[in-house]
Design an enzyme around this catalytic site. Structure first.
Site, PDB file in Angstrom:
ATOM      1  N   ASP A  20       0.830  -1.210   0.000  1.00  0.00           N
ATOM      2  CA  ASP A  20       0.000   0.000   0.000  1.00  0.00           C
ATOM      3  C   ASP A  20       0.860   1.254   0.000  1.00  0.00           C
ATOM      4  O   ASP A  20       2.060   1.221   0.295  1.00  0.00           O
ATOM      5  CB  ASP A  20      -0.896   0.021   1.244  1.00  0.00           C
ATOM      6  N   TYR A  68       5.322 -10.115   7.441  1.00  0.00           N
ATOM      7  CA  TYR A  68       5.123  -8.683   7.642  1.00  0.00           C
ATOM      8  C   TYR A  68       5.327  -8.341   9.111  1.00  0.00           C
ATOM      9  O   TYR A  68       4.957  -9.122  10.004  1.00  0.00           O
ATOM     10  CB  TYR A  68       3.711  -8.266   7.234  1.00  0.00           C
TER      11      TYR A  68
END
Length: 265
Positions: A51, A108
């Protein structure tokens, strides 16, 4: 020839990895640098999307070119890239290897701090209005994620996918001794759109007692999509490790390393 490029980037100034029609992306920036070096268009294939504002302390991408590279591509790329993108390694691979489709594990990390700090601002999400968090319930909620397979409740646009199943192999929440900093880490074979940021948003709801552990467990168990969930901020999120059946590279000590100091479970 297939070359894998092991890179890292600070995503603060980019609108994500993928090309955008009216915004600068990491992919566009790298392709422009390669065009300058090879004097021809070179398409870059990334291991996944990120993102806007999201970082990568380890990111894998590949290029497919006609001839062997007979010069130091790492050196030339780093000379032509801005300081917020770094090439760590260039690896010649066998024909048919793909940086996205061959990846079987991604990790992540999401960093949070609960106080104003100008140094942490770009690389950790500040939630300075939160007080007296229920860390035990948050850690308990993180720990059950590997028990589930359908993550539709934490997908921003589930209709974009043929299915929303992911195999989560590890998920943990680390908390500093003073309770002022956190790191949520999660490893899976694939991730859905905004999945990690939605999971962090749920953990914060649990921590502030706006959602109980049992309610969260029920959401996962029955794949309940809660409307109007607000995503956690992007700047605390890092793609931190990518693994392949034929390639496992340890992440470099980079700009995110200092954020892990003092965090334990």
């Amino acid at each position: 020839m297939i070359y894998f490029l092991h890179i890292g980037f600070d995503g603060s100034n980019y609108h994500g990895w993928q090309w955008q029609p009216r915004a600068t992306s990491v992919q566009e920036t790298i392709e422009k640098a390669l065009h300058k070096i090879f004097k021809a268009p070179v398409t870059v294939y990334g291991c996944g999307r990120t993102d806007s504002g999201v970082h990568a302390s380890q990111y894998m991408m590949h290029i497919d070119i006609e001839h062997n590279v007979d010069f130091d591509l790492k050196f030339r790329l780093n000379k032509n890239l801005p300081e917020d993108i770094t090439v760590y390694e260039v690896l010649e691979m066998e024909e048919g290897r793909h940086s996205r489709y061959d990846a079987n594990s991604r990790t992540y990390d999401y960093f949070i701090h609960l106080y104003e700090d100008p140094v942490l601002h770009k690389y950790s999400s500040c939630y300075n209005r939160l007080r007296d968090l229920d860390y035990e319930s948050m850690q308990k909620a993180a720990a059950i994620l590997p028990l589930y397979s359908d993550f539709k409740p934490v997908c921003k646009r589930p209709d974009d996918y043929k299915h929303t199943h992911c195999k989560v192999t590890d998920a943990r929440l680390y908390v500093s001794h003073d309770g002022q900093r956190m790191r949520f880490t999660i490893t899976a074979d694939r991730f859905l759109r905004s999945m990690v940021r939605l999971l962090v948003a749920y953990l914060l709801k649990i921590g502030t007692r706006k959602l109980s552990f049992e309610e969260f467990e029920n959401i996962l168990k029955n794949t309940i999509v809660v409307p109007n969930m607000i995503l956690a901020m992007p700047n605390g999120l890092y793609l931190s490790k990518v693994e392949y059946p034929y390639l496992k590279i340890e992440p470099k000590e980079d700009f995110s390393s200092f954020l892990k100091v003092g965090l334990s479970d």
